[in-house]
Design a protein around this motif. Structure first.
Motif, PDB file in Angstrom:
ATOM      1  N   THR A   1       0.829  -1.197   0.000  1.00  0.00           N
ATOM      2  CA  THR A   1       0.000   0.000   0.000  1.00  0.00           C
ATOM      3  C   THR A   1       0.867   1.252   0.000  1.00  0.00           C
ATOM      4  OG1 THR A   1      -1.666  -1.160   1.303  1.00  0.00           O
ATOM      5  CG2 THR A   1      -1.829   1.233   1.219  1.00  0.00           C
TER       6      THR A   1
ATOM      7  N   LEU B   1      -5.666  -2.685  -2.152  1.00  0.00           N
ATOM      8  CA  LEU B   1      -4.758  -2.241  -1.107  1.00  0.00           C
ATOM      9  C   LEU B   1      -5.272  -2.576   0.284  1.00  0.00           C
ATOM     10  CD1 LEU B   1      -3.854   1.276  -2.507  1.00  0.00           C
ATOM     11  CD2 LEU B   1      -2.386  -0.731  -2.477  1.00  0.00           C
ATOM     12  N   GLU B   2      -6.572  -2.528   0.455  1.00  0.00           N
ATOM     13  CA  GLU B   2      -7.151  -2.774   1.771  1.00  0.00           C
ATOM     14  C   GLU B   2      -7.480  -4.255   1.995  1.00  0.00           C
ATOM     15  OE1 GLU B   2     -10.414  -0.113   2.011  1.00  0.00           O
ATOM     16  OE2 GLU B   2      -9.164   1.665   2.189  1.00  0.00           O
TER      17      GLU B   2
END
Length: 278
Positions: A242, A274-275
């Motif tokens: 990230t 990314l999460e």
């Protein structure tokens, strides 16, 4: 396990059936289809941004621009890894990565900024600082490597110093990689247990967790008093992938190179990856 159990999309299945997908799965220590898909998506996103970074570098070279990018953050925050991904495909002669050791006897007697001035870019060059003059704002006072007077003089001069840099035509960006105490502790353990990385674990690192609150206090003072000429960009770096993507996006957005692909740089399309919501 069935596709319905994994809740994989058709696109995810196509990724897994590709050469990159198979390679990603083989590289994993533990077989994990979701992580394999996520890694491939990350690598594809990274490649696109690296292509834009190459365009930026060519603009710098063609137009004799000069760029300085500072990477700051706690020990083990991932600064060096981010720099390596950013410069991966850039011509070595067009860039410089600066990671200065502690000053020698001659440098100790010089004006503090002098050895950093010697590293500033020539026309057509990008310089990446893996830690910078901001050592004096946090690392040095926390560890007793400078006096209070030296710290105060630095804090009184740094904004004007950065204004001078920018007035000379240098584009200056400042990135701070932020990690939690728990994550720093986890990374230190990984470093110590790694035969190829344990050399990185320094005496300063060994005290970092004990001095966590002191680092935090000086970091906050740095943010408060050093925004005047060049603002800080805080990159949340608990997830290294990230942080690398966010750092690249920020650099590409801030520097006015031509011709910029704004659609490619937008990060919202990569948000779920990314999460970890694949």
């Amino acid at each position: 396990m069935m596709n319905s159990d994994l809740n994989l999309s058709t696109k995810d299945l196509q990724i897994l059936n590709s050469k990159k997908g198979l390679e990603a799965l083989l590289r994993l220590k533990r077989f994990d289809i979701r992580k394999g898909v996520k890694n491939v998506k990350y690598e594809k996103r990274l490649e696109k941004l690296q292509e834009e970074m190459l365009k930026l570098q060519q603009w710098v070279s063609t137009n004799n621009k000069k760029i300085v990018i500072l990477f700051e953050g706690r020990d083990a925050a991932g600064k060096g890894g981010a720099i390596r991904r950013i410069i991966q495909h850039l011509p070595p002669r067009a860039i410089k990565v600066v990671a200065l050791p502690k000053p020698n006897e001659t440098e100790i007697g010089q004006w503090y900024f002098q050895r950093y001035i010697n590293q500033l870019p020539n026309n057509g060059e990008i310089v990446f600082f893996d830690r910078s003059w901001y050592n004096r704002a946090v690392v040095e006072p926390v560890n007793g490597f400078c006096s209070k007077l030296e710290y105060d003089v630095f804090m009184g001069q740094v904004n004007e110093f950065e204004k001078m840099i920018q007035d000379s035509g240098i584009i200056l960006l400042k990135l701070y990689f932020s990690i939690t105490k728990k994550e720093q502790e986890r990374r230190f353990k990984d470093i110590v247990q790694s035969p190829t990385k344990k050399w990185k674990y320094s005496a300063v690192d060994r005290k970092a967790l004990l001095l966590w609150d002191d680092y935090t206090s000086f970091k906050e003072l740095m943010f408060t008093h050093t925004q005047k000429s060049a603002p800080w960009k805080i990159i949340k770096a608990n997830k290294k992938t990230t942080a690398r993507i966010r750092a690249l996006e920020y650099i590409l957005k801030q520097i006015p190179y031509e011709v910029k692909d704004l659609e490619r740089i937008k990060h919202h399309t990569f948000k779920s990856i990314l999460e970890g919501r694949n």
